[in-house]
Design an enzyme around this catalytic site. Sequence first.
Site, PDB file in Angstrom:
ATOM      1  N   GLU A 137       0.826  -1.209   0.000  1.00  0.00           N
ATOM      2  CA  GLU A 137       0.000   0.000   0.000  1.00  0.00           C
ATOM      3  C   GLU A 137       0.860   1.259   0.000  1.00  0.00           C
ATOM      4  O   GLU A 137       0.602   2.194  -0.770  1.00  0.00           O
ATOM      5  CB  GLU A 137      -0.925  -0.011   1.215  1.00  0.00           C
ATOM      6  N   ARG A 151      -2.805  32.249 -19.512  1.00  0.00           N
ATOM      7  CA  ARG A 151      -3.265  33.348 -18.656  1.00  0.00           C
ATOM      8  C   ARG A 151      -2.317  34.536 -18.769  1.00  0.00           C
ATOM      9  O   ARG A 151      -1.093  34.385 -18.679  1.00  0.00           O
ATOM     10  CB  ARG A 151      -3.329  32.858 -17.201  1.00  0.00           C
ATOM     11  N   GLN A 192       8.790  34.957 -12.723  1.00  0.00           N
ATOM     12  CA  GLN A 192       9.510  33.928 -11.975  1.00  0.00           C
ATOM     13  C   GLN A 192       8.717  33.419 -10.777  1.00  0.00           C
ATOM     14  O   GLN A 192       8.846  32.253 -10.386  1.00  0.00           O
ATOM     15  CB  GLN A 192      10.865  34.463 -11.502  1.00  0.00           C
TER      16      GLN A 192
END
Length: 379
Positions: A242, A268, A279
């Site tokens: 798991e 955008r 940056q």
Amino acid sequence: MEFGWNEGQRARYDQVLERTRAAFPTPPGAGHGFYTRGDWLKLGEIGMLGSCLPEEYGGQSLGALDTARVVEAVGRGCADTGLVFGAAAHTFACAVPIAAFGGAELRRRLLPGLAAGRLIAGNAMTEPEAGSDSSRLATVATPVDGGYVLNGTKSFVSNGPAADVFVTYATVDPKAAFLGVTGLVVDRDTPGLIVGKPYEKMGMNSCPAGAVTFEDCFVPGDRVLGGAGAGAAIFQHSMGWERACLFALYLGLQDRLLEQCVAHARERRQFGRRIGEFQAVSHRIADMKLRLESARLLLYRACWSMDEGDPSVLAIALSKLAVSEGVLASAADAVRVFGGRGYLREDGIEAALRDAVPGTIFSGTSEIQRQLIVKEIGL
């Protein structure tokens, strides 16, 4: 050292990713309910549920590393992380211990359905007062003629409200600590087994979870996994699978988030420029990539150690910690890259953040992983 994939491994990843995207083309919308039996059968058809199970029971007999790649592809292609998590828990915490430690008749009866998706399994281990400390279970298995009588309550059983079968652990000898824990398989319709209502959770909303109570619940002796007192070792075996393979779904989630953030930063515009040119944005995305690739290498190494027949506690703990903490940080970064849109449900970014939070808790908290790490290095 070999860092590449062979042709068959690449083809399997691409096929699983393509089939997953086709089966689950759109993210779950607001108010999306629990997964359906149809969803579960799709995962069986894709091959996720039977990836590491024996071929004779409908599985693929893949090793840990190849299994992790399947889970990673499904986690990337399916935006319903709760569904993928539920399927991984079903496989690694339930089907794996049945395949490895169940009797011949038990394997024959359950594994084909678990691999195909006709059955849903829930792991009933955690208790209200026994989460990380699994050696002090209050649920008791009392030996009787022909088997055991179970009494106690388990909490946070993922898939519990929907499960057909449960893998659970109970104390047979309280004085023996972890050597007194026994693993058992219990059918949902067993008299005395009571399934509680689904919890209302922060994330993983499509995966139902709830309490399971045993009241004088008789379990036949042929439903015991590995013999009396073997439960702790069996549980740790399933936890290895798991903590390594299940968390590959979060690698897939990070891949998807990274793709979304890069596309958004290209499109955008603010102050007359693409936001990716700033940056503050681009470096945040670079950090997301760094976390992803670092965690990926650690996870693959952990799975490799399992395939070599010598599972490394240190490698598995490092992997689980890096993946769970990394996806949480990157999901928070993705919200910031998307700004106001990241706070809305439309793009699924806020859902990814909510789905990432429990990764630092289940399968051993981040604090438990750190304890394992320092123990392994001799501190």
